[in-house]
Design an enzyme around this catalytic site. Structure first.
Site, PDB file in Angstrom:
ATOM      1  N   HIS A  85       0.819  -1.223   0.000  1.00  0.00           N
ATOM      2  CA  HIS A  85       0.000   0.000   0.000  1.00  0.00           C
ATOM      3  C   HIS A  85       0.855   1.277   0.000  1.00  0.00           C
ATOM      4  O   HIS A  85       0.744   2.078  -0.924  1.00  0.00           O
ATOM      5  CB  HIS A  85      -1.005  -0.040   1.150  1.00  0.00           C
ATOM      6  CG  HIS A  85      -1.658   1.275   1.440  1.00  0.00           C
ATOM      7  ND1 HIS A  85      -2.495   1.891   0.522  1.00  0.00           N
ATOM      8  CD2 HIS A  85      -1.579   2.107   2.500  1.00  0.00           C
ATOM      9  CE1 HIS A  85      -2.901   3.047   1.035  1.00  0.00           C
ATOM     10  NE2 HIS A  85      -2.365   3.200   2.235  1.00  0.00           N
ATOM     11  N   GLU A 130       0.939   6.296  12.489  1.00  0.00           N
ATOM     12  CA  GLU A 130      -0.450   5.980  12.807  1.00  0.00           C
ATOM     13  C   GLU A 130      -0.625   4.535  13.282  1.00  0.00           C
ATOM     14  O   GLU A 130      -1.285   4.273  14.269  1.00  0.00           O
ATOM     15  CB  GLU A 130      -1.276   6.225  11.534  1.00  0.00           C
ATOM     16  CG  GLU A 130      -2.698   5.746  11.587  1.00  0.00           C
ATOM     17  CD  GLU A 130      -3.598   6.731  12.282  1.00  0.00           C
ATOM     18  OE1 GLU A 130      -3.127   7.850  12.551  1.00  0.00           O
ATOM     19  OE2 GLU A 130      -4.747   6.379  12.575  1.00  0.00           O
ATOM     20  N   ASP A 131      -0.035   3.601  12.549  1.00  0.00           N
ATOM     21  CA  ASP A 131      -0.357   2.189  12.771  1.00  0.00           C
ATOM     22  C   ASP A 131       0.744   1.343  13.389  1.00  0.00           C
ATOM     23  O   ASP A 131       0.528   0.177  13.667  1.00  0.00           O
ATOM     24  CB  ASP A 131      -0.736   1.520  11.430  1.00  0.00           C
ATOM     25  CG  ASP A 131      -2.017   2.091  10.848  1.00  0.00           C
ATOM     26  OD1 ASP A 131      -2.776   2.694  11.623  1.00  0.00           O
ATOM     27  OD2 ASP A 131      -2.245   1.937   9.645  1.00  0.00           O
ATOM     28  N   ASP A 160     -22.925  14.010 -25.862  1.00  0.00           N
ATOM     29  CA  ASP A 160     -21.481  14.244 -25.737  1.00  0.00           C
ATOM     30  C   ASP A 160     -20.837  13.229 -24.820  1.00  0.00           C
ATOM     31  O   ASP A 160     -20.467  13.508 -23.700  1.00  0.00           O
ATOM     32  CB  ASP A 160     -21.180  15.680 -25.285  1.00  0.00           C
ATOM     33  CG  ASP A 160     -22.030  16.083 -24.096  1.00  0.00           C
ATOM     34  OD1 ASP A 160     -22.980  15.355 -23.778  1.00  0.00           O
ATOM     35  OD2 ASP A 160     -21.716  17.121 -23.487  1.00  0.00           O
TER      36      ASP A 160
HETATM   37 MN    MN Z   1      -2.713   4.724   3.884  1.00  0.00          MN
END
Ligand code: MN
Length: 749
Positions: A68, A97-98, A281
């Protein structure tokens, strides 16, 4: 992004290592040209730290988590055009964060500049917090905007993160898909638009549509595929003479037709009430010129002249964003011409530099900043400055501000001149009053009128591009509530609201005194609890509103007797519950939601819950729906394609309840269809025959308007579910002379 922790399967470990390394090398290749001495070592270090930090984590899809951040880094470089610093930050964006990694670690390893970007990314990653309440979420959006004003790279990396999450949303739960998609349409795609990242904005919207309304998405995608051959043939026919002429003229160019994004086709179908076949269009023709910098403008206009030599242009559809670029930096010439077979075709003419700006927006701007014109740069800077200005105003109500600000992100722009000839950019439909507020809040607050091109106009006068405006003020003037009904800019709105609130606060002080006296008289403690109960009792959203209402006598304090006082606490009177569904005529058995089991609510409680069907989208069984816990009216059921859904899901995720229809054929729901067709004497009789005769449905109303041989009718009918409604539409559609049958959105009656 949250992820589940699972053990790596040892069998695949080697294979996975290879994939990870391959992705890393691809990132290196993408950066190659911009890598300076030492950059490579730093990038490698970031990669290693991230691999190690995420080593035990997997994405919902089962793949190693590190893929990721690697993908995000590649988007940042390849699709947004940022450099190595941003790539490093993208690799590290989820670590603080993780994982165990701290901001201090980042600062030690890479320095304070990197730490600040990661800090920004960590702060805004919590927007998807299902437990957070509204103000917290709005506050988070505000944070996003603040970081944008601080260092735009933070939001650009965040957009890349979001894009990758949207691209891989398949493996998430339905609930998460809805929530993340709604948030994307609510804030991220408007931001991408505002920053000029048209490609990314388009993809985000297409993906969001794919997950919120899969049927619509597949239908249009299928339609595009099926018509591809015809379209290619037409495009080739259209561009052939232009191509020849451009080659003969010695231009270095690319020329191609490009299908429009699925969401924009869908928007057209929805707003114009037409079917896929009727959207003409479906594509635009794009001419990209590889011109020398000093020849850009001249070349574009030459091409315009060549195109319009072959095809007649629609005079009101010429857009010159070269002489005056949009404030997000977009430059191009757009024209719509009559192509072969009498079809309108949009032609976009731009140079490769302009094209890069159109695709990469803000980032490309910086790249050209040195050599480019300083006028565009200052415009973008001015916008960022303006943003910083608004956000730093502590009196702005965050939620309100966001609503208004979001509108600003999407609207088209007009150019207005001051009496001295300075140009200001305002959104389309801005009024003289918006202009006054744009220049200065005091000027806005005292504005009593304006002179537009030397002619006197009221403050509500809508401006047009090119107008020269002089504001007229009076020291006696004060902002009033009705101003809010015609101003369109976020700045004007928030300033007016601020003035009104101040005014209200002054008046409210009197009300406060009156109420406190009354409470003391009744022997009530003036506690936050009791005051809150009073707000609930008088249905006022805030204390200030309550004080104000008391001051201006719009509530009856004698009603306080209905309240019970136990100890020093107020207890609300018990009210009878009324039938929940409106619009239920007497001859139909009223729906009693509390009794029926037509809805299953999945949540902590399996009890039957009272609910209302939202008036804005009028769901019926069979529709994809969700429940929304309102403040005063219990649970409301909305369709997932309700026009309000995105805003509700994105802002109040914690109030959303998963909701499903149960199979129950005893209860009918009011629903409507709109039919269009050729006027025919027997048509009403035929329609009523189908509804009441063949299908034995209960019809509530039928209204027909007919004009110049065409009729348009609205039928309100009671159905049990979606299937029945679809069946009805099909039956009606097969009637001779009927050209279109579609479900009615609410409030169209
Ligand atoms: Mn992320």
């Amino acid at each position: 992004m949250q992820s589940s922790l699972t053990q790596i399967n040892p069998r695949n470990e080697e294979e996975e290592k290879k994939i990870i390394l391959r992705e890393y090398r691809a990132l290196l290749r993408a950066l190659k040209l911009s890598l300076k001495k030492g950059d490579k070592r730093l990038l490698r270090r970031a990669f290693e730290i991230s691999v190690d930090a995420h080593k035990d984590m997997r994405r919902k899809s089962g793949e190693p988590y590190i893929l990721h951040p690697l993908a995000v880094a590649r988007i940042v470089v390849e699709e947004i055009g940022l450099g190595v610093t941003s790539a490093i930050c993208a690799l590290l964006h989820d670590t603080v964060e993780d994982t165990e990694i701290t901001l201090e670690d980042i600062e030690q390893e890479f320095g304070v500049a990197y730490m600040k970007i990661i800090d920004g990314l960590t702060k805004i990653s919590n927007v998807v917090d299902l437990k957070a309440d509204t103000t917290v979420q709005a506050e988070n959006f505000r944070k996003i905007l603040l970081t944008l004003a601080d260092d735009p790279r933070v939001i650009l990396i965040k957009l890349a993160d979001r894009l990758h999450n949207m691209r891989t949303l398949d493996s998430m739960s339905r609930e998460k898909q809805l929530k993340i998609s709604s948030e994307t349409t609510y804030i991220y795609s408007p931001l991408a638009h505002r920053l000029g990242l048209y490609e990314i904005k388009s993809e985000l919207e297409d993906l969001a549509l794919k997950f919120t309304q899969p049927e619509v998405y597949t239908e249009i995608a299928k339609g595009l595929k099926e018509t591809k051959r015809d379209r290619t043939r037409y495009i080739n026919e259209f561009i052939k003479p232009i191509k020849e002429e451009l080659t003969a003229g010695g231009f270095d160019f690319e020329l191609y037709g490009r299908p429009k994004a699925i969401h924009s086709i869908w928007n057209k179908m929805r707003t114009k009430h037409v079917s896929f076949e009727e959207v003409f269009d479906l594509f635009a023709i794009r001419v990209i010129l590889h011109s020398k910098p000093e020849k850009e403008k001249e070349d574009c206009w030459k091409v315009y002249s060549i195109v319009t030599n072959f095809y007649r242009p629609s005079p009101d559809r010429l857009r010159d964003w070269i002489s005056v670029p949009k404030s997000n930096g977009y430059e191009a010439l757009h024209t719509t011409v009559m192509g072969p077979g009498g079809r309108w075709v949009e032609v976009q003419i731009r140079t490769s530099r302009m094209n890069e700006i159109a695709e990469k927006g803000l980032a490309a701007h910086w790249k050209y900043k040195e050599g480019g014109t300083s006028q565009q740069e200052s415009k973008l800077d001015a916008w960022l400055h303006h943003l910083r200005d608004m956000l730093s105003n502590p009196d702005t109500d965050t939620l309100d501000f966001l609503q208004d600000f979001k509108l600003d992100l999407f609207t088209e722009e007009i150019y207005i001149y001051t009496p001295k000839g300075d140009m200001r950019v305002l959104p389309k439909s801005a009024t003289a009053l918006d202009f006054a507020f744009d220049i200065h809040s005091e000027l806005g607050a005292r504005c009593i009128g304006a002179k537009v091109n030397y002619r006197l106009v009221p403050i509500s006068h809508q401006l047009a591009s090119g107008d020269q405006v002089e504001i007229i003020t009076s020291s006696k003037q004060k902002p009033s509530e009705d101003w809010l009904s015609f101003v369109t800019t976020a700045k004007a709105k928030s300033r007016i609201k601020y003035y009104l609130k101040e005014e209200k606060r002054k008046i409210g002080d009197d009300g406060k005194a009156i109420l406190q006296r009354k409470m003391e008289h009744l022997g009530l403690t003036i506690s936050p609890y009791n005051l809150n109960e009073l707000c609930v009792f008088y249905k006022k959203p805030s204390l200030l509103d309550l004080y104000y209402a008391v001051a201006v006598d719009s509530v009856d304090l004698r009603e306080l007797k209905q309240l019970t006082i136990i100890g020093d606490k107020l207890i609300q009177p018990i009210k009878e519950s009324k039938p929940e569904l409106k619009n239920t005529p007497d001859e139909i058995k009223p729906v009693k939601p509390a009794k029926g089991a037509e809805l299953i609510i999945f949540g902590e409680s399996s009890d039957k819950i009272k609910y209302k069907l939202a008036q804005c989208c009028q769901p019926i069984p069979g529709d994809d729906v969700f429940g929304f816990v309102t403040t005063g009216e219990g649970l409301k059921i909305h369709r997932t394609d309700c026009p309000n859904a995105a805003q509700l899901l994105a802002n109040y995720g914690h109030r959303v309840v998963k909701t499903k229809w149960a199979k129950n054929k005893e209860i009918s729901f009011l629903s409507g269809v709109r039919i269009t067709g050729l006027d025919d004497v027997g048509v009403i009789q035929k329609i009523t025959h189908i509804i009441s005769g063949e299908l034995k449905m209960n019809m509530r109303s039928l209204s027909i308007d007919s004009k110049d041989g065409i009729f348009e009718g609205t039928i309100m009918v009671y159905v049990h579910d979606r299937e029945e409604l679809d069946g009805l539409c099909q039956e009606l559609g097969s009637l001779k002379g009927i050209t279109k049958v579609e479900r009615l959105e609410a409030h169209e009656e």
